[in-house]
Scaffold this motif. Structure first.
Motif, PDB file in Angstrom:
ATOM      1  N   ALA A   1       0.839  -1.202   0.000  1.00 40.35           N
ATOM      2  CA  ALA A   1       0.000   0.000   0.000  1.00 40.35           C
ATOM      3  C   ALA A   1       0.876   1.256   0.000  1.00 40.35           C
ATOM      4  CB  ALA A   1      -0.920  -0.010   1.224  1.00 40.35           C
ATOM      5  N   TYR A   2       1.934   1.209   0.794  1.00 42.93           N
ATOM      6  CA  TYR A   2       2.856   2.356   0.872  1.00 42.93           C
ATOM      7  C   TYR A   2       3.483   2.638  -0.496  1.00 42.93           C
ATOM      8  CZ  TYR A   2       7.335   4.692   1.648  1.00 42.93           C
ATOM      9  OH  TYR A   2       8.402   5.529   1.567  1.00 42.93           O
ATOM     10  N   PHE A   3       3.942   1.571  -1.148  1.00 39.32           N
ATOM     11  CA  PHE A   3       4.590   1.714  -2.449  1.00 39.32           C
ATOM     12  C   PHE A   3       3.614   2.300  -3.474  1.00 39.32           C
ATOM     13  CE2 PHE A   3       5.786   0.097  -6.635  1.00 39.32           C
ATOM     14  CZ  PHE A   3       7.125   0.463  -6.697  1.00 39.32           C
ATOM     15  N   ALA A   4       2.415   1.695  -3.549  1.00 36.93           N
ATOM     16  CA  ALA A   4       1.425   2.150  -4.519  1.00 36.93           C
ATOM     17  C   ALA A   4       1.009   3.594  -4.222  1.00 36.93           C
ATOM     18  CB  ALA A   4       0.199   1.238  -4.488  1.00 36.93           C
ATOM     19  N   ASN A   5       0.977   3.936  -2.944  1.00 42.83           N
ATOM     20  CA  ASN A   5       0.551   5.269  -2.543  1.00 42.83           C
ATOM     21  C   ASN A   5       1.612   6.320  -2.858  1.00 42.83           C
ATOM     22  OD1 ASN A   5       0.365   7.347   0.097  1.00 42.83           O
ATOM     23  ND2 ASN A   5      -1.560   6.905  -0.962  1.00 42.83           N
TER      24      ASN A   5
ATOM     25  N   MET B   1      -1.677   6.069  -5.535  1.00 40.61           N
ATOM     26  CA  MET B   1      -2.930   5.310  -5.455  1.00 40.61           C
ATOM     27  C   MET B   1      -3.471   5.286  -4.025  1.00 40.61           C
ATOM     28  SD  MET B   1      -3.348   1.349  -6.601  1.00 40.61           S
ATOM     29  CE  MET B   1      -2.830   1.538  -8.291  1.00 40.61           C
ATOM     30  N   ASP B   2      -4.788   5.182  -3.904  1.00 44.03           N
ATOM     31  CA  ASP B   2      -5.380   5.038  -2.573  1.00 44.03           C
ATOM     32  C   ASP B   2      -4.915   3.712  -1.952  1.00 44.03           C
ATOM     33  OD1 ASP B   2      -7.661   5.796  -0.592  1.00 44.03           O
ATOM     34  OD2 ASP B   2      -7.937   3.662  -1.053  1.00 44.03           O
ATOM     35  N   PRO B   3      -4.512   3.724  -0.666  1.00 40.84           N
ATOM     36  CA  PRO B   3      -3.967   2.482  -0.070  1.00 40.84           C
ATOM     37  C   PRO B   3      -4.953   1.307  -0.071  1.00 40.84           C
ATOM     38  CG  PRO B   3      -4.109   4.276   1.558  1.00 40.84           C
ATOM     39  CD  PRO B   3      -4.384   4.875   0.236  1.00 40.84           C
ATOM     40  N   ILE B   4      -6.231   1.603   0.136  1.00 45.04           N
ATOM     41  CA  ILE B   4      -7.201   0.502   0.167  1.00 45.04           C
ATOM     42  C   ILE B   4      -7.419  -0.066  -1.242  1.00 45.04           C
ATOM     43  CG2 ILE B   4      -9.624  -0.076   0.617  1.00 45.04           C
ATOM     44  CD1 ILE B   4      -9.360   1.915   3.025  1.00 45.04           C
ATOM     45  N   LEU B   5      -7.484   0.833  -2.219  1.00 44.67           N
ATOM     46  CA  LEU B   5      -7.601   0.375  -3.612  1.00 44.67           C
ATOM     47  C   LEU B   5      -6.392  -0.488  -3.980  1.00 44.67           C
ATOM     48  CD1 LEU B   5      -9.086   0.486  -6.341  1.00 44.67           C
ATOM     49  CD2 LEU B   5      -7.703   2.502  -6.903  1.00 44.67           C
ATOM     50  N   ALA B   6      -5.197  -0.047  -3.537  1.00 44.37           N
ATOM     51  CA  ALA B   6      -3.980  -0.824  -3.805  1.00 44.37           C
ATOM     52  C   ALA B   6      -4.102  -2.223  -3.214  1.00 44.37           C
ATOM     53  CB  ALA B   6      -2.765  -0.104  -3.220  1.00 44.37           C
ATOM     54  N   ALA B   7      -4.643  -2.319  -2.003  1.00 47.40           N
ATOM     55  CA  ALA B   7      -4.794  -3.618  -1.343  1.00 47.40           C
ATOM     56  C   ALA B   7      -5.754  -4.504  -2.131  1.00 47.40           C
ATOM     57  CB  ALA B   7      -5.293  -3.426   0.080  1.00 47.40           C
ATOM     58  N   VAL B   8      -6.849  -3.903  -2.607  1.00 53.70           N
ATOM     59  CA  VAL B   8      -7.829  -4.688  -3.363  1.00 53.70           C
ATOM     60  C   VAL B   8      -7.197  -5.228  -4.644  1.00 53.70           C
ATOM     61  CG1 VAL B   8     -10.021  -4.580  -4.615  1.00 53.70           C
ATOM     62  CG2 VAL B   8      -9.820  -3.502  -2.372  1.00 53.70           C
ATOM     63  N   ILE B   9      -6.404  -4.379  -5.302  1.00 54.66           N
ATOM     64  CA  ILE B   9      -5.741  -4.819  -6.538  1.00 54.66           C
ATOM     65  C   ILE B   9      -4.725  -5.931  -6.232  1.00 54.66           C
ATOM     66  CG2 ILE B   9      -4.176  -4.083  -8.401  1.00 54.66           C
ATOM     67  CD1 ILE B   9      -5.627  -1.371  -8.316  1.00 54.66           C
ATOM     68  N   ALA B  10      -4.110  -5.863  -5.045  1.00 49.19           N
ATOM     69  CA  ALA B  10      -3.086  -6.859  -4.691  1.00 49.19           C
ATOM     70  C   ALA B  10      -3.684  -8.188  -4.218  1.00 49.19           C
ATOM     71  CB  ALA B  10      -2.166  -6.291  -3.603  1.00 49.19           C
ATOM     72  N   LEU B  11      -5.024  -8.229  -4.009  1.00 52.81           N
ATOM     73  CA  LEU B  11      -5.639  -9.447  -3.453  1.00 52.81           C
ATOM     74  C   LEU B  11      -5.274 -10.732  -4.211  1.00 52.81           C
ATOM     75  CD1 LEU B  11      -9.234  -8.357  -2.305  1.00 52.81           C
ATOM     76  CD2 LEU B  11      -7.341  -9.135  -0.874  1.00 52.81           C
TER      77      LEU B  11
ATOM     78  N   VAL C   1       1.212   6.749   4.767  1.00 53.74           N
ATOM     79  CA  VAL C   1       0.532   6.977   3.487  1.00 53.74           C
ATOM     80  C   VAL C   1      -0.306   8.251   3.554  1.00 53.74           C
ATOM     81  CG1 VAL C   1       0.427   4.593   2.695  1.00 53.74           C
ATOM     82  CG2 VAL C   1      -1.348   5.463   4.239  1.00 53.74           C
ATOM     83  N   GLN C   2      -0.697   8.742   2.386  1.00 54.46           N
ATOM     84  CA  GLN C   2      -1.571   9.914   2.281  1.00 54.46           C
ATOM     85  C   GLN C   2      -2.920   9.473   1.714  1.00 54.46           C
ATOM     86  OE1 GLN C   2      -0.157  12.929   3.041  1.00 54.46           O
ATOM     87  NE2 GLN C   2       1.880  11.989   3.305  1.00 54.46           N
ATOM     88  N   ALA C   3      -3.978  10.003   2.306  1.00 53.39           N
ATOM     89  CA  ALA C   3      -5.306   9.795   1.728  1.00 53.39           C
ATOM     90  C   ALA C   3      -6.213  10.883   2.277  1.00 53.39           C
ATOM     91  CB  ALA C   3      -5.853   8.413   2.086  1.00 53.39           C
ATOM     92  N   ARG C   4      -7.287  11.160   1.558  1.00 55.08           N
ATOM     93  CA  ARG C   4      -8.179  12.258   1.951  1.00 55.08           C
ATOM     94  C   ARG C   4      -8.787  12.027   3.330  1.00 55.08           C
ATOM     95  NH1 ARG C   4     -12.245  11.807  -1.700  1.00 55.08           N
ATOM     96  NH2 ARG C   4     -10.898  10.406  -2.872  1.00 55.08           N
ATOM     97  N   TYR C   5      -8.989  10.766   3.694  1.00 53.20           N
ATOM     98  CA  TYR C   5      -9.650  10.490   4.982  1.00 53.20           C
ATOM     99  C   TYR C   5      -8.663  10.429   6.143  1.00 53.20           C
ATOM    100  CZ  TYR C   5      -8.484   6.057   2.751  1.00 53.20           C
ATOM    101  OH  TYR C   5      -7.839   5.068   2.069  1.00 53.20           O
ATOM    102  N   ILE C   6      -7.388  10.668   5.888  1.00 51.64           N
ATOM    103  CA  ILE C   6      -6.440  10.710   6.994  1.00 51.64           C
ATOM    104  C   ILE C   6      -6.345  12.172   7.447  1.00 51.64           C
ATOM    105  CG2 ILE C   6      -4.064  10.290   7.738  1.00 51.64           C
ATOM    106  CD1 ILE C   6      -3.917   8.102   5.627  1.00 51.64           C
ATOM    107  N   GLY C   7      -6.821  12.455   8.641  1.00 47.69           N
ATOM    108  CA  GLY C   7      -6.818  13.827   9.144  1.00 47.69           C
ATOM    109  C   GLY C   7      -8.194  14.268   9.618  1.00 47.69           C
ATOM    110  N   PRO C   8      -9.175  14.428   8.698  1.00 46.25           N
ATOM    111  CA  PRO C   8     -10.472  14.961   9.147  1.00 46.25           C
ATOM    112  C   PRO C   8     -11.266  14.005  10.033  1.00 46.25           C
ATOM    113  CG  PRO C   8     -10.523  14.415   6.804  1.00 46.25           C
ATOM    114  CD  PRO C   8      -9.117  14.236   7.249  1.00 46.25           C
ATOM    115  N   SER C   9     -12.176  14.602  10.780  1.00 49.82           N
ATOM    116  CA  SER C   9     -13.062  13.817  11.636  1.00 49.82           C
ATOM    117  C   SER C   9     -14.505  14.108  11.273  1.00 49.82           C
ATOM    118  CB  SER C   9     -12.855  14.184  13.098  1.00 49.82           C
ATOM    119  OG  SER C   9     -11.666  13.659  13.578  1.00 49.82           O
ATOM    120  N   LEU C  10     -15.356  13.141  11.562  1.00 48.00           N
ATOM    121  CA  LEU C  10     -16.788  13.338  11.433  1.00 48.00           C
ATOM    122  C   LEU C  10     -17.257  13.829  12.786  1.00 48.00           C
ATOM    123  CD1 LEU C  10     -18.004  12.553   8.743  1.00 48.00           C
ATOM    124  CD2 LEU C  10     -18.863  10.466   9.798  1.00 48.00           C
TER     125      LEU C  10
END
Ligand SMILES: Nc1ncnc2c1ncn2[C@@H]1O[C@H](COP(=O)(O)OP(=O)(O)O)[C@@H](O)[C@H]1O
Ligand SMILES: [Mg+2]
Lengths: 243, 291
Positions: free
Chosen positions: B54-58, B63-73, B127-136
């Motif tokens: 995920a780190y490498f793909a990101n 790439m989004d880390p979760i998307l990377a994981a799904v592709i790596a499945l 890793v970087q992603a839009r959901y890392i940081g903000p809170s609901l």
């Protein structure tokens, strides 16, 4: 369509220990054949040889399933079951931590059986209402009689053409023994099966058998062409009827 | 609202979210150890492998880390099937699972860690992603997306696998394979194949769990070791072979650890969670939902 089973001059055993010697036996299409013999004479070994669990050192085992003939020696157990031969083994070998329904569905793993799953399940629940009541119970927590019913029903879920049953009466109360034997007859007719049943309980087995073999020390000692022939045989009188 | 009640509520919520993450980390072991009797202590190492994929793909591909994981499945599944095949030929077939198998997986853990160190070094990576940081902000409670997104992904994975195991022929065979292999053969199934598929699936969950891990916290190659004890504790606590028990155990442990860390300090958390394990096993030796 006809399904039958033939053993010709089979030798089999465990390592250096030879158990079966020159065993020849046939189960004709639609027949119920009893394999009779007291403890330790080789009934289970014979069944395991057919199922590919024990590998014969000599002889041939062939099965005709719906008019196609297959050589069984050298095939794996799962291939043999997949041909349409189901086996209810000694000790029943249920999945104790799975529910009754899960056990039955596992019985239908065979690809050909999957399309018939609803029909087979209905038939099993109709034949064994107790299993329907206990559908969600773990198999390991059921009584011996219920487990035997489940083992039979699970074998039928694979839509077999030939059914092998190793000592269905073992560990059951006398009343349950005759009920189980009756059920086997009922299932055989309902599914149009060819049946080979190993039994020590001579009287019960002969009630539903068309023919039978007596096995002594790994050899076929007597072949009875009818239930009467078995009833009147010297060996059987000696071993079973104490005369 | 009362300050300490607020604290309590937030501790419970972050504990629940943490528990969801623990479930993702544990589910692979729930399959390999709980259903196949394979003591795969290398699983946390495989999870780290997932983190670095995920780190490498990101970082390299953005790439989004979760998307990377799904592709790596599929690749993880194949690697898992291969690992099982080697394990089977070298140990299981020769009935040498217990000690030989344990050293095999210990060796794999070691190789994975060293490999990751050689490629990525020993520094912490993130890793970087839009959901890392903000809170609901739900008014009375803050839901950090960095924890909430992994929680959701984990639950989707657990529910998906649970459905597969309970509804498919292959899945039901996986649940039964450790109980009686001859019986499974008599159902026309090949136990070795069933175990290979199951182990492949167990390995594949490491791709997802690894991505989740690196979203939640920065990772370095040996960080997986922290999870070995916890993961096996969760599987035993939940009842071997039961996913729902495993999730309950993971969430319980998450909440207990979070409460302990909030009110008594983080250093008490492991002691309290193993205390929970011991008490549960004393009362219910088969675990929460063990059969
Ligand atoms: N797994 C085995 N290994 C070695 N010998 C066995 C094994 N199973 C059975 N035998 C031997 O084979 C003979 C026949 O056993 P078996 O086929 O189980 O008889 P039956 O089913 O008629 O009671 C017995 O002497 C028994 O001790
Ligand atoms: Mg026997």
């Amino acid at each position: 369509m006809a399904s039958s089973l033939t053993l010709a001059n089979v030798d089999a055993g465990y390592g250096a220990v030879r158990v079966l010697e020159d065993v020849s036996l046939t189960v004709g299409a639609g027949e119920t054949v009893a394999l009779l013999g007291t403890n330790g004479n080789g009934k289970s070994t014979l069944m395991k040889s057919i199922m590919g669990i024990v590998r014969p050192s000599a002889g041939r085992i062939t099965a005709t399933i719906d008019d196609a003939t297959h050589e069984l020696v050298g095939r794996s157990t799962e291939e043999i079951v997949d041909l349409g031969i189901a086996f209810v083994p000694e000790g029943r070998r249920l999945f104790p931590k799975q529910t009754v329904t899960e056990n039955l569905l596992l019985g239908a793993y065979r690809p050909t059986a999957r399309s018939a799953i609803a029909r087979n399940l209905d038939f099993c629940f109709e034949t064994f209402p107790r299993l329907k009541e206990r559908a969600r119970q773990l198999a390991g927590s059921m009584s011996g009689g219920e487990q035997q019913m489940l083992a039979l029903a699970r074998a039928l879920m694979s839509s077999p053409r030939i059914l092998l049953i190793d000592e269905p009466s073992v560990g059951l109360a006398p009343l349950l023994v005759s009920r189980t034997i009756d059920k086997i007859k009922e299932l055989k007719e309902g599914f149009n099966l060819t049946v080979l049943m190993a039994e020590q309980n001579f009287t019960q087995a002969v009630r539903i058998a068309d023919r039978g073999y007596v096995i002594v020390h790994g050899r076929i000692a007597f072949e009875g062409e009818s239930a009467e022939a078995l009833n009147n045989n010297e060996l059987i009188r000696e071993f079973y009827l104490g005369a | 609202m009362d300050a300490s009640l607020d604290l309590l509520l937030n501790a419970v919520i972050s504990g629940l979210l943490l528990g969801g993450f623990y479930a993702a980390v544990s589910i692979g072991v729930a399959i390999s150890f709980g259903m196949l009797d394979i003591v795969n202590i290398a699983h946390p190492g495989f999870i780290l492998l997932g983190s670095y994929v995920a780190y490498f793909a990101n970082t390299v591909l953005g790439m989004d880390p979760i998307l990377a994981a799904v592709i790596a499945l599929p690749a993880f599944y194949a690697l898992g099937a291969l690992v099982y095949q080697i394990y089977y030929i070298a140990f299981e077939r020769r009935q040498d699972q217990s000690l030989g198998g344990l050293s095999f997986f210990f060796g794999l853990l070691f190789i994975t860690e060293v490999g990751l160190v050689l490629i990525f070094g020993v520094d912490y990576r993130l890793v970087q992603a839009r959901y890392i940081g903000p809170s609901l902000n739900l008014g009375w409670v803050e839901l950090p997306l960095r924890l909430f997104v992994p929680f959701l992904v984990s639950m989707v994975m657990v529910v998906g696998l649970q459905l597969f195991l309970s509804r498919s022929f292959l899945g039901r065979a996986i649940e039964a394979v450790a109980q009686d292999q001859l019986a499974l053969r008599l159902m026309a199934a090949n136990p070795t194949r069933i175990k290979r598929v199951a182990f492949g699936l167990s390995f594949a969950t490491a791709a997802i769990a690894g991505a989740i891990l690196i979203i939640i916290q920065p990772v370095e190659p040996s960080i997986g070791r922290e999870y070995i004890g916890r993961v096996f504790a969760i599987c035993v606590l939940g009842g071997l072979g039961s996913f729902s028990g495993m999730v309950i155990a993971a969430v319980t442990l998450g909440v207990v650890e979070s409460l302990t860390a909030t009110f008594f300090g983080p250093s008490w958390a492991p002691a309290v969670s193993f205390g929970v394990l011991l008490v549960t096993l004393a009362v219910r030796p088969s675990g929460i939902l063990g059969r």
